[in-house]
Write a protein that holds these residues in place. Structure first.
Motif, short mmCIF file in Angstrom:
data_model
loop_
_atom_site.label_atom_id
_atom_site.label_comp_id
_atom_site.label_asym_id
_atom_site.label_seq_id
_atom_site.Cartn_x
_atom_site.Cartn_y
_atom_site.Cartn_z
N ARG A 38 48.36 13.56 -26.54
CA ARG A 38 49.71 13.28 -27.00
C ARG A 38 50.17 11.94 -26.43
N ILE B 97 57.63 11.97 -29.00
CA ILE B 97 56.28 12.38 -28.62
C ILE B 97 55.47 12.70 -29.87
N ARG B 98 54.31 12.07 -29.97
CA ARG B 98 53.39 12.30 -31.10
C ARG B 98 52.21 13.13 -30.60
N ASN B 99 52.04 14.31 -31.19
CA ASN B 99 50.94 15.19 -30.83
C ASN B 99 49.79 14.97 -31.80
N PHE B 100 48.73 14.33 -31.32
CA PHE B 100 47.56 14.09 -32.16
C PHE B 100 46.65 15.31 -32.21
N SER B 101 46.60 16.06 -31.10
CA SER B 101 45.81 17.28 -31.02
C SER B 101 46.28 18.02 -29.78
N GLY C 44 53.78 9.44 -26.01
CA GLY C 44 55.23 9.35 -26.09
C GLY C 44 55.72 7.94 -25.84
N TYR D 34 49.06 11.73 -22.39
CA TYR D 34 48.28 12.81 -21.79
C TYR D 34 47.03 13.01 -22.64
N TRP D 35 45.86 12.95 -22.00
CA TRP D 35 44.58 13.09 -22.70
C TRP D 35 43.67 13.97 -21.86
N LYS E 243 53.63 17.57 -35.65
CA LYS E 243 53.12 16.38 -35.00
C LYS E 243 54.13 15.69 -34.09
N TRP E 244 55.42 15.89 -34.31
CA TRP E 244 56.42 15.12 -33.58
C TRP E 244 57.39 16.02 -32.82
#
Length: 311
Positions: free
Chosen positions: A163, A155-159, A165, A186-187, A123-124
């Motif tokens: 993400r 940076i946190r990656n949700f999916s 940051g 970024y979405w 996730k990170w």
């Protein structure tokens, strides 16, 4: 006694001009862009006597990105990347009708950057970056022409499609370290759409991007972006203005289309510059809140084109 300032200048300029030779074996892409600003009327400071004049701007920019190091830990899938980049920009101003010189004729920015990206877990991740720039009119060059920017972002990656940051930026635009917040989003949604925020964005000075994109097909994509940019230059005006630090602000809105075929990508854009202002100040943190007069140019359309080669 050895000149310490000159030593720092040699170190920074050595980084700027030496980096391409260090990492040329792992090149990723090279890009060239040209942007044209038609003739715009000069807007003097509010408290100044009326002045006449107009200016036309042509901005030519170059960038190259290089992969320096990559490591993947096969036991846990963690990735580490070290990347380098170089940027160059020339702003040519054709000034006519002024009764005194208030705008420079040529501005140059040459910079080198390195960034390190590391995955912490599923996730990170985090990234570290440093940019060393030489921003000048080249009428007189010393350590004041060197501008440094660095920072860290987590940076946190949700999916795979989302993400976020956040972090901190450090720069020396006023001669001493100053701190600024950093943000990235970024979405990707709806299959073909994406939303992108980068604070800071790569390139010269303190650049920001807020953009919405649409992927029409594998080769063609469109984007609408708001790209504020502030570049600080060390300039030596021949007349009228003695303060050497010049802050150049731009607030452009751009609609662009990019077509990719093979190793090449071609971009065309049409934009609107809501603000272009020049403020001359002192490169001293004590004068951070001092109000200096702003010299501006009227809002106007912009036209641009670029080409990128990836290998």
């Amino acid at each position: 006694m050895r000149n310490r300032n000159f030593s720092w200048l040699r170190l920074c300029t050595g980084l700027i001009f030496g980096l391409p030779y260090i990492c040329i074996a792992q090149s990723n892409d090279i890009e060239m862009n040209v942007k044209f600003h038609p003739v715009s009327k000069y807007v003097p400071p509010l408290d100044s006597a009326a002045k006449t004049g107009s200016s036309r701007l042509i901005e030519t920019a170059f960038s190259a990105h290089f992969g320096l190091y990559q490591k993947i830990d096969t036991t846990n899938g963690r990735l580490k990347l070290l990347n380098g980049a170089v940027f160059g920009k020339h702003t040519a101003l054709s000034n006519t009708g002024f009764n005194e010189q208030v705008l420079p004729e040529d501005l140059y920015s040459v910079s080198a950057a390195v960034s390190f990206y590391s995955v912490l877990n599923r996730k990170w991740a985090y990234t570290l970056f440093l940019n060393s720039a030489l921003n000048s009119d080249f009428l007189s060059v010393d350590y004041n022409d060197v501008f440094l920017t660095g920072g860290i972002q987590f940076i946190r990656n949700f999916s795979p499609k989302l993400r976020l940051g956040f972090g901190i930026i450090i720069h020396n635009n006023l001669g001493k370290p100053m701190f600024w917040p950093g943000l990235s989003v970024y979405w990707r949604f709806g299959g073909r759409f994406n939303f992108d925020i980068r604070v800071p964005d790569e390139g010269q000075g303190l650049a920001y991007t807020v953009a919405a994109g649409y992927q029409y097909n594998d080769r063609l994509r469109f984007a609408f972006a708001f790209k504020p940019q502030n570049i600080s230059y060390d300039v030596k005006m021949r007349k009228a203005i003695n303060n050497r630090l010049m802050n150049f602000w731009q607030l452009p809105f751009e609609l662009s289309g990019t077509y990719t075929k093979g190793h090449f990508g071609y971009t065309a854009n049409l934009g609107f510059s809501a603000l272009r202002s020049f403020a001359y100040a002192e490169k001293d943190l004590r004068n951070m809140f001092t109000k200096y007069p702003y010299h501006g140019l009227n809002a106007n359309l912009t036209f641009g084109a670029g080409v990128r080669y990836t290998f």
